[in-house]
Design a protein around this motif. Sequence first.
Motif, PDB file in Angstrom:
ATOM      1  N   UNK A 190       0.829  -1.204   0.000  1.00 26.03           N
ATOM      2  CA  UNK A 190       0.000   0.000   0.000  1.00 26.03           C
ATOM      3  C   UNK A 190       0.866   1.258   0.000  1.00 26.03           C
ATOM      4  N   UNK A 191       1.915   1.261   0.815  1.00 24.28           N
ATOM      5  CA  UNK A 191       2.795   2.429   0.888  1.00 24.28           C
ATOM      6  C   UNK A 191       3.548   2.643  -0.426  1.00 24.28           C
ATOM      7  N   UNK A 192       3.947   1.548  -1.082  1.00 28.67           N
ATOM      8  CA  UNK A 192       4.671   1.680  -2.353  1.00 28.67           C
ATOM      9  C   UNK A 192       3.819   2.385  -3.400  1.00 28.67           C
ATOM     10  N   UNK A 193       2.556   2.005  -3.494  1.00 29.12           N
ATOM     11  CA  UNK A 193       1.665   2.647  -4.464  1.00 29.12           C
ATOM     12  C   UNK A 193       1.441   4.112  -4.090  1.00 29.12           C
ATOM     13  N   UNK A 194       1.261   4.377  -2.817  1.00 38.18           N
ATOM     14  CA  UNK A 194       1.050   5.753  -2.369  1.00 38.18           C
ATOM     15  C   UNK A 194       2.242   6.631  -2.744  1.00 38.18           C
ATOM     16  N   UNK A 195       3.457   6.099  -2.560  1.00 40.92           N
ATOM     17  CA  UNK A 195       4.652   6.858  -2.897  1.00 40.92           C
ATOM     18  C   UNK A 195       4.745   7.116  -4.400  1.00 40.92           C
ATOM     19  N   UNK A 196       4.381   6.124  -5.197  1.00 41.52           N
ATOM     20  CA  UNK A 196       4.383   6.319  -6.640  1.00 41.52           C
ATOM     21  C   UNK A 196       3.407   7.423  -7.043  1.00 41.52           C
ATOM     22  N   UNK A 197       2.223   7.413  -6.433  1.00 37.13           N
ATOM     23  CA  UNK A 197       1.221   8.427  -6.754  1.00 37.13           C
ATOM     24  C   UNK A 197       1.668   9.819  -6.326  1.00 37.13           C
ATOM     25  N   UNK A 198       2.512   9.880  -5.310  1.00 37.43           N
ATOM     26  CA  UNK A 198       3.040  11.173  -4.872  1.00 37.43           C
ATOM     27  C   UNK A 198       4.181  11.651  -5.751  1.00 37.43           C
ATOM     28  N   UNK A 199       4.620  10.798  -6.679  1.00 43.73           N
ATOM     29  CA  UNK A 199       5.710  11.182  -7.555  1.00 43.73           C
ATOM     30  C   UNK A 199       7.078  10.813  -7.036  1.00 43.73           C
ATOM     31  N   UNK A 200       7.144  10.086  -5.929  1.00 40.43           N
ATOM     32  CA  UNK A 200       8.440   9.706  -5.371  1.00 40.43           C
ATOM     33  C   UNK A 200       9.057   8.578  -6.188  1.00 40.43           C
ATOM     34  N   UNK A 201      10.371   8.536  -6.231  1.00 43.76           N
ATOM     35  CA  UNK A 201      11.088   7.482  -6.935  1.00 43.76           C
ATOM     36  C   UNK A 201      12.410   7.217  -6.228  1.00 43.76           C
ATOM     37  N   UNK A 202      13.053   6.097  -6.609  1.00 43.59           N
ATOM     38  CA  UNK A 202      14.398   5.787  -6.118  1.00 43.59           C
ATOM     39  C   UNK A 202      14.440   5.586  -4.610  1.00 43.59           C
ATOM     40  N   UNK A 203      13.355   5.062  -4.027  1.00 46.94           N
ATOM     41  CA  UNK A 203      13.272   4.810  -2.591  1.00 46.94           C
ATOM     42  C   UNK A 203      12.818   3.387  -2.312  1.00 46.94           C
ATOM     43  N   UNK A 204      13.143   2.912  -1.131  1.00 47.07           N
ATOM     44  CA  UNK A 204      12.673   1.629  -0.625  1.00 47.07           C
ATOM     45  C   UNK A 204      11.701   1.881   0.517  1.00 47.07           C
ATOM     46  N   UNK A 205      10.585   1.176   0.516  1.00 47.40           N
ATOM     47  CA  UNK A 205       9.695   1.194   1.665  1.00 47.40           C
ATOM     48  C   UNK A 205      10.394   0.461   2.802  1.00 47.40           C
TER      49      UNK A 205
END
Length: 344
Positions: free
Chosen positions: A294-309
């Motif tokens: 869930x957090x991974x999708x949320x981060x993608x929708x926020x435009x974040x990249x190059x990160x690990x949950x």
Amino acid sequence: MSYPHAKASMALYTLPNQFIVEVITMKTFAVLTSGGDAPGMNAAIRSVVRTASFYECRILGIRHGYQGMIDDDVLELTPGSVGDIIQRGGTVLQTARCEAFKTPVGLAKGIATLQKHGIEGLVVIGGDGSFRGAYALAQYGIQVIGIPGTIDNDIPGTDESIGFDTAVNTAVEAIDRIRDTASSHDRTYVVEVMGHRSGAIALSVGMAAGAASILIPEEPQDPDRVLAQLNKARERGKKHPIVIVAEGAACAMDVGEFLRNHIASEVRVTVLGHIQRGGSPSARDRILGGLYGTEAVRLLLEGMTNHMVAMCGARVTAVPFTEVFDRQHEANLFYHRIADILAV
């Protein structure tokens, strides 16, 4: 909360706190599993698919990891297609290790596959090697978020990776069974668990199973110390001590042979091997899969990249890949000290 690079409609879902978000017009994400499989990966896949669907995003699955990206092995995923997988071990998307993806030609083929399917963001479930592949994609403008999935729990920056809890429970159950026959025959058992570079499994298993001695790759191996621990156990009346060996610390067969030459009791060796990677995931790993996906999708929708949950304490957060690569995994040596005390 609004998301950059995403056009929103007027509808609004009712969710707590940071999950109150406007519905996003169709975006296309993909998910893959790479490297070694780990129990709980299917829970993470399910979470990614259903969260993306909740936000009205299109979600694709890439089979066989980066090899599948090179080969254009892509399929559409729906909430229904990930039903009844949360309790299954392994990964329904299958996985592979792909040396070709480390080459410029392989990387270019993978990027071409993403572009062909209009994939705007990618969730990579795996370990260090998988994240390095994700990092390479990010350098070419691909939006990527990683989910830690490895039974070794050796990824810096997160307290827990998917699969670790199940692997520990599987090993402890096996050792409990070994203990029954060890006590029946007054045998000393040497049990090898997985952990090529990390003693995390060995330490947790040794604590939970009441091992007399634990060998891990993070500390120098001292045969005399092992003998002293076994002798102390015998002196207090223990006739069936257990020695836990992480595979990266020593060869269990060699440890067993050494002990046969130095102690009077019969010594047997058991290598648990890949049974630790299989089986139905524990409740903890299913929950982690749900939280991380869930957090991974949320981060993608926020435009974040190059990160690990990541899980830090009791909080799900995000850690840059560069920090993951720059840090060195550290074993919880506190467990080792406590295990020594409890083995007295």
